[in-house]
Design a protein around this motif. Structure first.
Motif, PDB file in Angstrom:
ATOM      1  N   LEU A  43      93.114 100.107  45.534  1.00  0.00           N
ATOM      2  CA  LEU A  43      93.829 100.448  45.769  1.00  0.00           C
ATOM      3  C   LEU A  43      94.737 101.089  47.194  1.00  0.00           C
ATOM      4  N   PHE A  44      93.595 101.810  47.479  1.00  0.00           N
ATOM      5  CA  PHE A  44      93.573 103.231  48.139  1.00  0.00           C
ATOM      6  C   PHE A  44      94.189 101.931  49.543  1.00  0.00           C
ATOM      7  N   LYS A  45      93.302 101.409  49.674  1.00  0.00           N
ATOM      8  CA  LYS A  45      93.320  99.660  50.728  1.00  0.00           C
ATOM      9  C   LYS A  45      94.663  99.349  50.821  1.00  0.00           C
ATOM     10  N   ALA A  46      95.127  98.997  49.540  1.00  0.00           N
ATOM     11  CA  ALA A  46      96.777  98.986  49.162  1.00  0.00           C
ATOM     12  C   ALA A  46      96.865  99.456  50.029  1.00  0.00           C
ATOM     13  N   LEU A  47      97.332 101.173  49.844  1.00  0.00           N
ATOM     14  CA  LEU A  47      98.091 101.706  50.119  1.00  0.00           C
ATOM     15  C   LEU A  47      98.104 101.925  51.131  1.00  0.00           C
ATOM     16  N   SER A  48      97.272 101.910  52.144  1.00  0.00           N
ATOM     17  CA  SER A  48      96.975 102.391  53.422  1.00  0.00           C
ATOM     18  C   SER A  48      97.169 100.848  54.399  1.00  0.00           C
ATOM     19  N   VAL A  49      97.612 100.033  53.613  1.00  0.00           N
ATOM     20  CA  VAL A  49      98.969  99.045  55.003  1.00  0.00           C
ATOM     21  C   VAL A  49      99.901  99.361  54.710  1.00  0.00           C
ATOM     22  N   PHE A  50     100.472 100.149  54.108  1.00  0.00           N
ATOM     23  CA  PHE A  50     101.538 100.862  54.291  1.00  0.00           C
ATOM     24  C   PHE A  50     101.671 102.380  55.135  1.00  0.00           C
ATOM     25  N   ALA A  51     100.260 103.103  54.729  1.00  0.00           N
ATOM     26  CA  ALA A  51     100.548 104.136  55.076  1.00  0.00           C
ATOM     27  C   ALA A  51     100.335 104.493  56.528  1.00  0.00           C
ATOM     28  N   LEU A  52      99.368 103.752  56.936  1.00  0.00           N
ATOM     29  CA  LEU A  52      98.750 103.245  58.225  1.00  0.00           C
ATOM     30  C   LEU A  52     100.195 103.235  59.795  1.00  0.00           C
ATOM     31  N   ARG A  53     100.694 102.441  58.567  1.00  0.00           N
ATOM     32  CA  ARG A  53     102.026 102.016  59.252  1.00  0.00           C
ATOM     33  C   ARG A  53     103.045 103.318  59.105  1.00  0.00           C
ATOM     34  N   ASP A  54     103.274 104.225  58.530  1.00  0.00           N
ATOM     35  CA  ASP A  54     104.197 105.078  58.448  1.00  0.00           C
ATOM     36  C   ASP A  54     105.636 104.341  57.363  1.00  0.00           C
ATOM     37  N   ILE A  55     105.176 103.624  56.909  1.00  0.00           N
ATOM     38  CA  ILE A  55     106.114 103.321  55.966  1.00  0.00           C
ATOM     39  C   ILE A  55     105.826 103.943  54.571  1.00  0.00           C
ATOM     40  N   ASP A  56     107.229 104.758  54.191  1.00  0.00           N
ATOM     41  CA  ASP A  56     107.558 105.394  52.842  1.00  0.00           C
ATOM     42  C   ASP A  56     107.490 104.867  50.937  1.00  0.00           C
ATOM     43  N   LEU A  57     106.233 105.120  50.507  1.00  0.00           N
ATOM     44  CA  LEU A  57     106.208 104.892  49.214  1.00  0.00           C
ATOM     45  C   LEU A  57     107.953 105.531  48.705  1.00  0.00           C
TER      46      LEU A  57
END
Lengths: 277, 277
Positions: free
Chosen positions: A208-222
């Motif tokens: 799940l951490f890896k899945a959220l990284s695809v957003f966080a590493l591109r500064d995409i806000d959840l």
């Protein structure tokens, strides 16, 4: 072509109010008895859009509707935050002093608990808020009231005795607009959008951490994460994520390509203009 | 001191069955009408433990119980996965051929929908499974049946006509055991434990990713994430996470110290032996 909006509930329901606030006064509305029937009405072309409550800021997510979004192939094309404010209403000529009972949906009764206790009214459970307004109209008894929307008072010719009955005024319901079209909404590079996706993950440490990284590493806000059980696979989940951005932007497309490397199942439910407020 | 286990429901409820399977046959049980009453019974010392359903593998989380865990200061000291299997039961002497109606909780009826349709039985909604068994006993009518646990059949002297009525056999409910004690369970370095925590986060981009990093960067495996709305702060959430490990291990302690740097609110709900199966 007329915009016809299917919603769950009776005329005067909060969902119908949200439909008019979102689309404007010129639409037709189609009341449906269940959420399944709302999806079917749009799928079969009897309505052009569905308006579906997905989350309330006090009660939380409407989990059944997450499951239905996954089962259906309708696409999310909009969102709307409705300020939910309960009115105490009775037949014309009724007075506050003469009231004995108040009928409504259990959640509305719970949200007005303190005020109802102060007023010494007996709470009676009904299937929905608009239905309780209809009942008050049909009975014609000035000692019974309903808790429902301002719109329900207009629909059933009732008089509002007290507006804003809720104990906590920060009461919002987020609705999604759905259509059959598989097109995304128009995209402008400087526009303000949200995208909803659903995906599964392999049951591995850190996934799940890896899945959220695809957003966080591109500064995409959840803005939201929700999980629902996968039928037949105990303790495995479908994850629903809302993030800021449009699926047609390059950064979001790259994030979703990256997520696709991790997720055995991934579907975009839609990109749509973000509603602030 | 006798172990007295408070549960929500009537004698014969699935929660009572889980209590006996988890603690053994020598306990006393205390039926409570609501989940709030279960917490109160332990808080006031009328029961030593609570057994609380928190998630079903088909229906998902029991969200109200997440909110109650946060409001209460009881501590989680165990977990148990109950295999939920519905039995069709009627008064002794009744036959399958003579049945007309089946009474049960809406979720149990839904989980046996296919079988009930094949058998041509009319479904009637009851408040709970054990209550439907009690009703069948009280009526004494051999044309009505209940869907309930094997234990409910024993409690109410009913005959099981068909066991394993559910359409999907992968039906498990996860229960938590709670006590008043603020002590953690015994810890052994090579033991197999889970820990449950609840925390809030500042509403900032990437903050959930950072929160999960405190576990992922230490190879701590998450088994569940759940979010619930924070009252009065629309679209802000409390996050509930279960992870593998004991709060007394150094790696978990460091992860929680790290999480505390990010989370304005953080509470450990308990560490407890992990139940496989």
């Amino acid at each position: 072509m007329t915009t016809t909006v299917a919603f769950q509930g009776e005329p005067g329901a909060y969902s119908e109010l949200a439909a008019y606030e979102y689309f404007g006064a010129q639409i037709a509305t189609l009341p449906c008895s269940t959420f399944e029937a709302v999806f079917a009405a749009v799928g079969e072309g009897r309505a052009t859009h569905a308006l579906l409550p997905i989350e309330n800021s006090l009660a939380g997510s409407i989990h059944r509707n997450y499951d239905l979004l996954l089962e259906s192939d309708l696409r999310i094309v909009g969102e709307y935050h409705l300020h939910v404010s309960h009115c105490l209403m009775a037949v014309p000529g009724a007075s506050l002093e003469g009231l004995r009972q108040v009928h409504s949906h259990p959640q509305a009764l719970a949200q007005c608990q303190r005020r109802l206790r102060e007023m010494g009214l007996e709470a009676v459970i009904a299937a929905d808020t608009a239905g309780s307004a209809r009942l008050v109209q049909q009975r014609g008894d000035p000692t019974i009231a309903a808790l429902a929307s301002r719109r329900a008072a207009a629909v059933y010719g009732l008089q509002i005795l007290v507006a804003g009955m809720e104990d906590n005024p920060a009461n919002y319901t987020r609705f999604l607009t759905l259509t059959r079209s598989q097109e995304n909404t128009d995209w402008q590079e400087d526009g303000d959008y949200k995208t909803s996706v659903v995906f599964s993950l392999h049951n591995q440490p850190g996934v799940l951490f890896k899945a959220l990284s695809v957003f966080a590493l591109r500064d995409i806000d959840l803005t939201k994460i929700e999980s629902r059980p996968i039928q037949g696979q105990p303790w495995e989940y479908m994850f629903y994520i809302d993030f800021v951005g449009h699926v047609r932007s390059q950064v979001c497309q790259r994030a979703l390509d990256h997520l696709g490397e991790l997720a055995p199942f991934l579907r975009v439910l839609g990109s749509y203009p973000r509603h602030h407020g």
